[in-house]
Every structure is written in structure tokens, then in C-alpha cells.
Scaffold this active site. Structure first.
Site, PDB file in Angstrom:
ATOM      1  N   CYS A 117      -7.131  27.754  70.559  1.00 57.08           N
ATOM      2  CA  CYS A 117      -5.876  27.699  69.810  1.00 57.08           C
ATOM      3  C   CYS A 117      -5.209  26.337  69.987  1.00 57.08           C
ATOM      4  CB  CYS A 117      -4.953  28.825  70.270  1.00 57.08           C
ATOM      5  SG  CYS A 117      -3.530  29.112  69.168  1.00 57.08           S
ATOM      6  N   CYS A 118      -5.117  25.876  71.225  1.00 55.50           N
ATOM      7  CA  CYS A 118      -4.531  24.559  71.494  1.00 55.50           C
ATOM      8  C   CYS A 118      -5.349  23.449  70.841  1.00 55.50           C
ATOM      9  CB  CYS A 118      -4.461  24.307  72.999  1.00 55.50           C
ATOM     10  SG  CYS A 118      -3.173  25.208  73.882  1.00 55.50           S
ATOM     11  N   CYS A 198       4.301  26.914  73.310  1.00 58.51           N
ATOM     12  CA  CYS A 198       4.332  27.844  72.179  1.00 58.51           C
ATOM     13  C   CYS A 198       4.793  29.221  72.653  1.00 58.51           C
ATOM     14  CB  CYS A 198       2.950  27.936  71.549  1.00 58.51           C
ATOM     15  SG  CYS A 198       2.413  26.421  70.737  1.00 58.51           S
ATOM     16  N   CYS A 201       2.441  31.850  74.367  1.00 56.42           N
ATOM     17  CA  CYS A 201       1.836  31.447  75.642  1.00 56.42           C
ATOM     18  C   CYS A 201       2.856  31.009  76.678  1.00 56.42           C
ATOM     19  CB  CYS A 201       0.831  30.317  75.404  1.00 56.42           C
ATOM     20  SG  CYS A 201      -0.518  30.752  74.297  1.00 56.42           S
ATOM     21  N   CYS A 224      -2.357  22.208  78.193  1.00 55.85           N
ATOM     22  CA  CYS A 224      -2.720  22.458  76.795  1.00 55.85           C
ATOM     23  C   CYS A 224      -3.983  21.716  76.411  1.00 55.85           C
ATOM     24  CB  CYS A 224      -1.570  22.080  75.866  1.00 55.85           C
ATOM     25  SG  CYS A 224      -1.242  20.315  75.760  1.00 55.85           S
TER      26      CYS A 224
END
Length: 237
Positions: A117-118, A198, A201, A224
Site C-alpha cells: 500500500c505504501c 494514513c 495505519c 513507510c
């Protein structure tokens, strides 16, 4: 022509023990003038670095990675700081709608693959945005995490120089600077969020916990990844 590593070694020697304001004056106004960007998360302590930058050059490019998953409070804080400091070149970057549809259509990826995702929401967009610069400035500090204890003021990231002018400052110095200059506080900072990423998270921390304990809680992940290449993570898909 010195290599990036040789250049950074020279900068470490020239600015050994220099104050953040002096480092930023040299980096923004002399050494990398017109070829340097500031990267900001607009998180809990971001106002300090941005104020120091604004004192030198309010038109310096400031890159904000809008992942599409930020807390609304972070976006409000960004806009408030931009107005307060008079920043003239804040650039929001992030994944395209097509990338989101392809890699995280149901917006669940953060819960089962935070690294991936990062990689597409944050790392890859930032790498693209930084491609035209010779150097970039971060707000990282040594006290923030065990992975940052040896953080240098100047370092090499590929072919670019990376500058961490606040690396030596502690939380008390950050707080004192913010108070003296009347900087707006992130709305979540007083609610137990000393480190803000985010929304999926990031959680509040308990008294006595590490300041970054609320980041990716339940995962081994502690960073991240913007300070390492994303190519391998994206190539695996």
C-alpha cells in the site's frame, strides 16, 4: 565533478554542528538553489521544519504525498499551515485513480499488505516528483525511532543528497520552537497521536509507549519506506 557521496562528505565537514537555520539557508539559498525540494507529511511536528524553511524561502517547493487515506484533520492542518506560513509552492502528489483501481480497488490493502500500500500510494509518487531535483529536505529526527538513532544531517539517496536539518533536535526543542513561534497544532496531536500517517495505519498511543507505536500496529513494519526504493515492492505485483 565530485560524486554524490563525496559531495555529502564535504557538506558534513562544512556544516558540522551548524544550526538547522544555517543548514537550510545554505541548502535552499546557496548550494542547491532552485534544485531542492522539501518533503512534508504535515504531521504533528511538521510546522517547525516548514517555519524554518519559510524563513529562508516561502517559494521553495514543498511536496506533500496525498495518499488518499489521510485523516481529514491532516488535510485541514496542511491548509492551515500553508496559510499561516505563506507557503507559495505546495505540491500535492499521489497515486492516479487508475493505480488505486488496479492495486487497491476495495481500499482494504492497508490491512493485509501495508508495504504494498505504501509502495504505490506514497513511495512511487514521491520518487516521480523528486526526479527533477538534486536534493531534498526531510523533517526526520533521531529521537523518533530506533531506526533513526544514527540519522545524519546529510546523506546520499541514490544520486540525490538528502538533508535532515532537525536530526539532532529532541522533542522538547521541537515543542519550544513551535510555542515560541505560535505554530498551529495538528488537531490529533493532543489526542494521543505523536506520529501521524494514513488513517487506516495510525492509532493513538498509550502513556509510556514509543511515539511511533501507533504506526502499523500489529505489523513488524516501522517505516513507510520512502527512504528506500519502491521498485522491488512494485515489481512483485
Amino acid at each position: 565533478m565530485p560524486t554524490p557521496a563525496e559531495h555529502v562528505i564535504d557538506l558534513r565537514r562544512r556544516f558540522d554542528g551548524a544550526a538547522p537555520a544555517r543548514i537550510l539557508q545554505a541548502a535552499l539559498g546557496e548550494i542547491f538553489k532552485g534544485r531542492i525540494a522539501v518533503v512534508s507529511s504535515f504531521g504533528a511536528d511538521s510546522g517547525v521544519l516548514l517555519h524554518l524553511v519559510a524563513e529562508v524561502d516561502r517559494e521553495a517547493p514543498v511536496l506533500f504525498v496525498d495518499t488518499g487515506r489521510h485523516f481529514p484533520e491532516t488535510l485541514e492542518h496542511r491548509d492551515r499551515l500553508v496559510r499561516h506560513l505563506g507557503l507559495g509552492d505546495v505540491r500535492s502528489i499521489g497515486p492516479s485513480p487508475e493505480e488505486v483501481a488496479r492495486r487497491d480497488a476495495d481500499l482494504s490493502r492497508a490491512t493485509w499488505d501495508p508495504d504494498g500500500c505504501c509502495a504505490f500510494r506514497k513511495i512511487a509518487p514521491l520518487q516521480r516528483a523528486l526526479a527533477g531535483f538534486d536534493a531534498w529536505i526531510t523533517g526526520r529526527k533521531r529521537f523518533q525511532a530506533t531506526t533513526r538513532r544514527e540519522l545524519p544531517i546529510f546523506e546520499v539517496d541514490g544520486t540525490q543528497a538528502k538533508i535532515n536539518p532537525l536530526a539532532r533536535w529532541n522533542q522538547a526543542e521541537i515543542d519550544d520552537y513551535a510555542a515560541r513561534h505560535g505554530l498551529p497544532e495538528h488537531p490529533l496531536a493532543s489526542r494521543g497521536y505523536p506520529s501521524i500517517g494514513c488513517a487506516p495505519c495510525t492509532s493513538a498511543i498509550l502513556p509510556g509507549e514509543d511515539p511511533r507505536a501507533g504506526r502499523w500496529r500489529g505489523f513488524v513494519k516501522t517505516e513507510c519506506g520512502i527512504h528506500r526504493p519502491a521498485a522491488a515492492l512494485l515489481a512483485a505485483e
